[in-house]
Enzyme design. Structure first.
Site, short mmCIF file in Angstrom:
data_model
loop_
_atom_site.label_atom_id
_atom_site.label_comp_id
_atom_site.label_asym_id
_atom_site.label_seq_id
_atom_site.Cartn_x
_atom_site.Cartn_y
_atom_site.Cartn_z
N SER A 1 0.86 -1.18 0.00
CA SER A 1 0.00 0.00 0.00
C SER A 1 0.89 1.23 0.00
O SER A 1 2.05 1.18 0.43
CB SER A 1 -0.88 0.01 1.26
N TYR B 1 -2.34 -1.13 10.55
CA TYR B 1 -2.28 -1.35 9.11
C TYR B 1 -1.01 -0.74 8.53
O TYR B 1 -0.29 -1.38 7.76
CB TYR B 1 -3.51 -0.73 8.45
#
Length: 264
Positions: free
Chosen positions: A152, A165
């Protein structure tokens, strides 16, 4: 035109790819693209249900061999068994795409131990031990391979209320770099594909809010959110012989968002 390039015919012919979290979204987009490029595809899903069956049908409709494999990639034993099962049922395994991932929305003061452990186990521990099992298989088989992690932009970009995350994706970046050095002698390349804002089911709430979508797209220089096919194209490239000299790097797929983003 949607900007999606035509896949070179047969670029991955004869190869077998395992894609985790492949029942929907980016994972399914990757599976479909690899199938179009000639690969046989193993779809890893959390449970075998109608969504998994539909994913398999979509891949098979492209003329590719496809099997569904149920495994919880956050646990070590199932990851090892998954690699063994794919190789046994599809004859070999050449490409591993670590796509499965989860996130939990909570401020630093509210994150629970259970949520922290779940995110790290799925997003970081799982990819490592799957890569470990994959590399052992490649070593025993005597051939090279490709490990591609779906990371990401948040491997680099802070994201308030998503600390576990971000930690998992930042960890995945360093994990990828280190594995790339160790596994290169086995003929295995290791890279990340790091998406920005992509239209997937995980963003369903956002996509239903036109004002939020407009605000987000205003920060993306190319003027739109990404599609799973945008990520899949980068994965297909890294899986191919065209990328044989690329290892230890992240390919950012974000329309320029990373260099133009600020929290509102």
């Amino acid at each position: 035109m949607d900007g999606t390039p035509e896949a070179p015919a047969g670029r991955l012919a004869g190869r077998v790819a395992l894609v985790t979290g492949a029942a929907q979204g980016i994972g399914l987009g990757i599976a479909l693209r690899l199938a179009r490029e000639g690969a046989a595809v193993a779809l890893n899903v959390h449970k075998e249900d109608a969504r998994a069956a539909e994913a398999r049908q979509q891949v098979q409709a492209l003329g590719a061999a496809c099997e569904v494999f149920v495994a919880d990639v956050s646990r070590i034993a199932p990851t090892r068994q998954l690699v063994a099962d794919v190789a046994a049922r599809l004859g070999r395994l050449d490409i591993l795409v670590n796509n499965a991932g989860i996130e939990r929305h909570a401020g630093v003061l509210e994150v629970t131990e259970a949520d922290f452990d779940a995110v790290i186990a799925t997003n970081l521990k799982g990819p490592f031990f799957l890569a470990q099992a994959f590399a052992a298989h490649v070593q025993d088989a005597g051939g090279g391979g490709r490990i591609i992690n779906i990371s990401s932009v948040h491997e680099d970009l802070p994201f308030p209320h998503f600390a576990p995350y971000c930690a998992s994706k930042g960890g995945l970046r360093m994990l990828m770099r280190t594995m790339a050095l160790e596994l290169a002698p086995l003929g295995i390349t290791v890279n990340n594909v790091s998406p920005g804002a992509i239209r997937t089911p995980i963003n369903e709430a956002l996509l239903q809010d036109a004002a939020k979508v407009a605000a987000l797209q205003a920060q993306i220089p190319v003027g739109r959110m990404g599609e799973p096919s945008d990520v899949a194209g980068a994965v297909a490239f890294l899986a191919s012989a065209d990328a044989s000299y690329i290892t230890g790097t992240s390919i950012i797929v974000d329309g320029g968002l990373l260099w133009n983003y600020s929290e509102q």
